[in-house]
Design a protein around this motif. Structure first.
Motif, mmCIF file in Angstrom:
data_model
loop_
_atom_site.group_PDB
_atom_site.id
_atom_site.type_symbol
_atom_site.label_atom_id
_atom_site.label_comp_id
_atom_site.label_asym_id
_atom_site.label_seq_id
_atom_site.Cartn_x
_atom_site.Cartn_y
_atom_site.Cartn_z
ATOM 1 N N PHE A 208 0.819 -1.216 0.000
ATOM 2 C CA PHE A 208 0.000 0.000 0.000
ATOM 3 C C PHE A 208 0.854 1.268 0.000
ATOM 4 O O PHE A 208 0.482 2.293 0.582
ATOM 5 C CB PHE A 208 -0.944 0.030 1.215
ATOM 6 C CG PHE A 208 -1.863 -1.148 1.299
ATOM 7 C CD1 PHE A 208 -2.943 -1.271 0.442
ATOM 8 C CD2 PHE A 208 -1.643 -2.149 2.233
ATOM 9 C CE1 PHE A 208 -3.788 -2.362 0.514
ATOM 10 C CE2 PHE A 208 -2.486 -3.238 2.321
ATOM 11 C CZ PHE A 208 -3.559 -3.349 1.455
ATOM 12 N N SER A 209 1.988 1.195 -0.664
ATOM 13 C CA SER A 209 2.876 2.362 -0.673
ATOM 14 C C SER A 209 2.408 3.431 -1.647
ATOM 15 O O SER A 209 2.738 4.607 -1.494
ATOM 16 C CB SER A 209 4.298 1.921 -1.037
ATOM 17 O OG SER A 209 4.314 1.357 -2.347
ATOM 18 N N GLY A 210 1.636 3.046 -2.641
ATOM 19 C CA GLY A 210 1.222 4.000 -3.648
ATOM 20 C C GLY A 210 2.265 4.253 -4.711
ATOM 21 O O GLY A 210 2.008 5.001 -5.662
ATOM 22 N N MET A 211 3.427 3.644 -4.573
ATOM 23 C CA MET A 211 4.480 3.831 -5.562
ATOM 24 C C MET A 211 4.245 2.967 -6.801
ATOM 25 O O MET A 211 4.748 3.285 -7.879
ATOM 26 C CB MET A 211 5.840 3.489 -4.946
ATOM 27 C CG MET A 211 6.148 4.271 -3.675
ATOM 28 S SD MET A 211 6.147 6.066 -3.945
ATOM 29 C CE MET A 211 7.539 6.219 -5.055
ATOM 30 N N THR A 212 3.498 1.905 -6.648
ATOM 31 C CA THR A 212 3.197 1.008 -7.767
ATOM 32 C C THR A 212 1.684 0.880 -7.907
ATOM 33 O O THR A 212 0.939 1.112 -6.943
ATOM 34 C CB THR A 212 3.811 -0.383 -7.530
ATOM 35 O OG1 THR A 212 3.279 -0.930 -6.314
ATOM 36 C CG2 THR A 212 5.334 -0.285 -7.430
ATOM 37 N N PRO A 213 1.213 0.521 -9.080
ATOM 38 C CA PRO A 213 -0.232 0.344 -9.247
ATOM 39 C C PRO A 213 -0.744 -0.764 -8.339
ATOM 40 O O PRO A 213 -0.016 -1.712 -8.020
ATOM 41 C CB PRO A 213 -0.382 -0.021 -10.730
ATOM 42 C CG PRO A 213 0.867 0.464 -11.378
ATOM 43 C CD PRO A 213 1.947 0.346 -10.352
ATOM 44 N N PRO A 214 -1.994 -0.678 -7.909
ATOM 45 C CA PRO A 214 -2.555 -1.739 -7.072
ATOM 46 C C PRO A 214 -2.525 -3.072 -7.802
ATOM 47 O O PRO A 214 -2.704 -3.136 -9.020
ATOM 48 C CB PRO A 214 -3.996 -1.272 -6.823
ATOM 49 C CG PRO A 214 -3.980 0.196 -7.066
ATOM 50 C CD PRO A 214 -2.946 0.421 -8.122
ATOM 51 N N PRO A 220 -8.655 1.110 -7.758
ATOM 52 C CA PRO A 220 -7.857 2.328 -7.607
ATOM 53 C C PRO A 220 -8.273 3.074 -6.343
ATOM 54 O O PRO A 220 -9.405 2.937 -5.870
ATOM 55 C CB PRO A 220 -8.188 3.131 -8.872
ATOM 56 C CG PRO A 220 -8.687 2.120 -9.847
ATOM 57 C CD PRO A 220 -9.368 1.063 -9.043
ATOM 58 N N PRO A 221 -7.381 3.856 -5.759
ATOM 59 C CA PRO A 221 -7.715 4.536 -4.501
ATOM 60 C C PRO A 221 -8.930 5.439 -4.654
ATOM 61 O O PRO A 221 -9.008 6.258 -5.565
ATOM 62 C CB PRO A 221 -6.444 5.328 -4.168
ATOM 63 C CG PRO A 221 -5.677 5.391 -5.441
ATOM 64 C CD PRO A 221 -6.024 4.185 -6.227
ATOM 65 N N LEU A 222 -9.893 5.263 -3.762
ATOM 66 C CA LEU A 222 -11.080 6.106 -3.766
ATOM 67 C C LEU A 222 -10.754 7.526 -3.342
ATOM 68 O O LEU A 222 -11.416 8.478 -3.756
ATOM 69 C CB LEU A 222 -12.132 5.514 -2.828
ATOM 70 C CG LEU A 222 -12.551 4.067 -3.121
ATOM 71 C CD1 LEU A 222 -13.466 3.553 -2.028
ATOM 72 C CD2 LEU A 222 -13.231 3.970 -4.469
ATOM 73 N N ALA A 223 -9.786 7.653 -2.499
ATOM 74 C CA ALA A 223 -9.279 8.934 -1.998
ATOM 75 C C ALA A 223 -7.850 8.659 -1.556
ATOM 76 O O ALA A 223 -7.451 7.491 -1.437
ATOM 77 C CB ALA A 223 -10.146 9.441 -0.844
ATOM 78 N N CYS A 226 -6.891 5.437 0.668
ATOM 79 C CA CYS A 226 -8.070 4.582 0.861
ATOM 80 C C CYS A 226 -8.151 3.576 -0.279
ATOM 81 O O CYS A 226 -8.271 3.959 -1.447
ATOM 82 C CB CYS A 226 -9.339 5.426 0.917
ATOM 83 S SG CYS A 226 -10.837 4.451 1.147
ATOM 84 N N TYR A 227 -8.092 2.275 0.059
ATOM 85 C CA TYR A 227 -8.114 1.213 -0.936
ATOM 86 C C TYR A 227 -9.187 0.190 -0.552
ATOM 87 O O TYR A 227 -9.571 0.079 0.617
ATOM 88 C CB TYR A 227 -6.752 0.518 -1.026
ATOM 89 C CG TYR A 227 -5.623 1.419 -1.449
ATOM 90 C CD1 TYR A 227 -5.290 1.556 -2.793
ATOM 91 C CD2 TYR A 227 -4.884 2.128 -0.503
ATOM 92 C CE1 TYR A 227 -4.248 2.384 -3.189
ATOM 93 C CE2 TYR A 227 -3.843 2.960 -0.886
ATOM 94 C CZ TYR A 227 -3.536 3.083 -2.231
ATOM 95 O OH TYR A 227 -2.511 3.908 -2.615
#
Length: 367
Positions: A208-214, A220-223, A226-227
């Motif tokens: 959940f680092s946000g550095m790579t796609p889920p 995709p992050p709602l906000a 937030c996943y």
């Protein structure tokens, strides 16, 4: 009686023969009295004409049938007129209003795009189709919801803090947090499945680092921060995610009140990273109760619904009426890790079986 053979006797016999059955003027004897009395007995009243009675009964039944059909026609016309008025009101008023951020999806939800019909007119048409196929019995609250719906302003709920975006079912007991006893079976089943659901989350989790796609299956992050990974999205099963989470899927299949065939129904993992905050959200309807099963709850996490603060606990369920305005926050440090809950949408315990069937028909998932 002996009669002579004289001319007078012959004349008397002739008179007797021509006198007729009763009006003859012949000579009768005493031994003939019983026969005469029997022949003279006439019925006092003639028998009732049976064909006339059958005709009168047929006319009466026909009149009653016509009155019944006329009553059914008037009743159906009034129902259609009332629903048509609600549809026109919805068309004039536009899209029903919701909370201040109704256009943004909330955690654990599928987003506004898949929650259900957009207008009251569409709901009224589907409700009429349901009534034609089944019945109007038990549809009082659903019909009123189709006619009125949520008001575009402050909302129909308690002091304006209850603002369902699509469907407001009137006369439904409402509170920000619902007692566990209202859904005892489903709550106990989810809590007993806590170890299996936690293992499933470990199998699909990532950094959940946000550095790579889920990774596959994660939305995709709602906000920011937030996943979610959904096993059911807007009433539709997600087969690939269910196969990856067999314990969670098995628990969902055992629930009695899961909204599995309704666009308001979702189920899956919701992850909130440290520092993330979702504020001023509200759900689409008050006909559901959202169940939160705590999986990983670090310090500093907070849930405020309708102005009432609560917090999750690992291995325990929290029942929330998300038609009230709510705020979710993770105020912990990065070392604390994410907050993880398993969210399931259940029917409100006071929604009757007939109403659930009708709402499943009206808000059926798109094929």
């Amino acid at each position: 009686m002996w009669r002579g053979s004289s001319a007078g006797g012959s004349q008397g016999a002739a008179m007797e023969g021509t006198g007729g059955e009763l009006g003859g003027q012949g000579n009768w004897g005493l031994e003939d009295a019983p026969g005469l009395l029997a022949r003279a007995s006439l019925p006092i009243m003639p028998a009732w004409p049976l064909p006339l009675a059958s005709s009168a009964l047929t006319l009466l039944l026909g009149a009653l049938t016509s009155l019944f059909l006329w009553y059914c026609y008037r009743l159906g016309s009034q129902d259609m007129q009332a629903l048509g008025t609600g549809s026109r009101a919805g068309a004039v008023g536009g899209r029903p209003g919701g909370c201040s951020e109704a256009g943004r999806p909330s955690p654990g939800r599928s987003g506004e795009s898949g929650e259900g019909p957009r207008t009251e007119g569409l709901m009224s048409r589907r409700l009429r189709a349901y009534a034609r196929r089944y019945s109007w019995a038990g549809m009082g609250r659903v019909r009123r919801a189709a006619q009125g719906g949520p008001s575009p302003g402050g909302g129909p709920g308690v002091l304006g803090i209850q603002r369902p975006g699509l469907l407001f079912l009137p006369d439904l007991p409402s509170a920000p947090f619902v007692p566990r006893e209202a859904q005892r079976h489903d709550v106990e089943l989810l809590e007993s499945s806590f170890p299996a659901i936690l293992r499933d989350f470990g199998a699909v989790s990532w950094d959940f680092s946000g550095m790579t796609p889920p990774p596959r299956g994660w939305s995709p992050p709602l906000a920011p921060g937030c996943y979610q990974l959904l096993l059911y999205q807007a009433g539709r099963c997600q087969p690939s995610n269910c196969r990856r989470c067999p314990g969670a899927y098995r628990a969902l299949r055992g629930l009695r009140s899961f909204m599995s065939a309704n666009t308001f129904g979702n189920a899956g993992f919701s992850v909130l990273l440290p520092g993330a905050r979702l504020e001023g959200r509200c759900g689409p309807t008050n006909a559901r109760v959202r169940c939160h099963l705590g999986l990983k709850i670090p310090p500093g996490c907070e849930l405020v619904v309708g102005g009432e603060p609560q917090c999750w606990a690992e291995g325990h369920c929290l029942l929330v009426d998300d038609s009230f305005l709510y705020t979710v926050a993770h105020n912990g440090s990065p070392e604390d890790g994410p907050r993880v809950v398993f969210i399931v949408d259940l029917w409100h315990p006071n929604v009757a079986g007939a109403e659930r069937q009708a709402l499943d028909f009206v808000f059926a998932p798109d094929p």
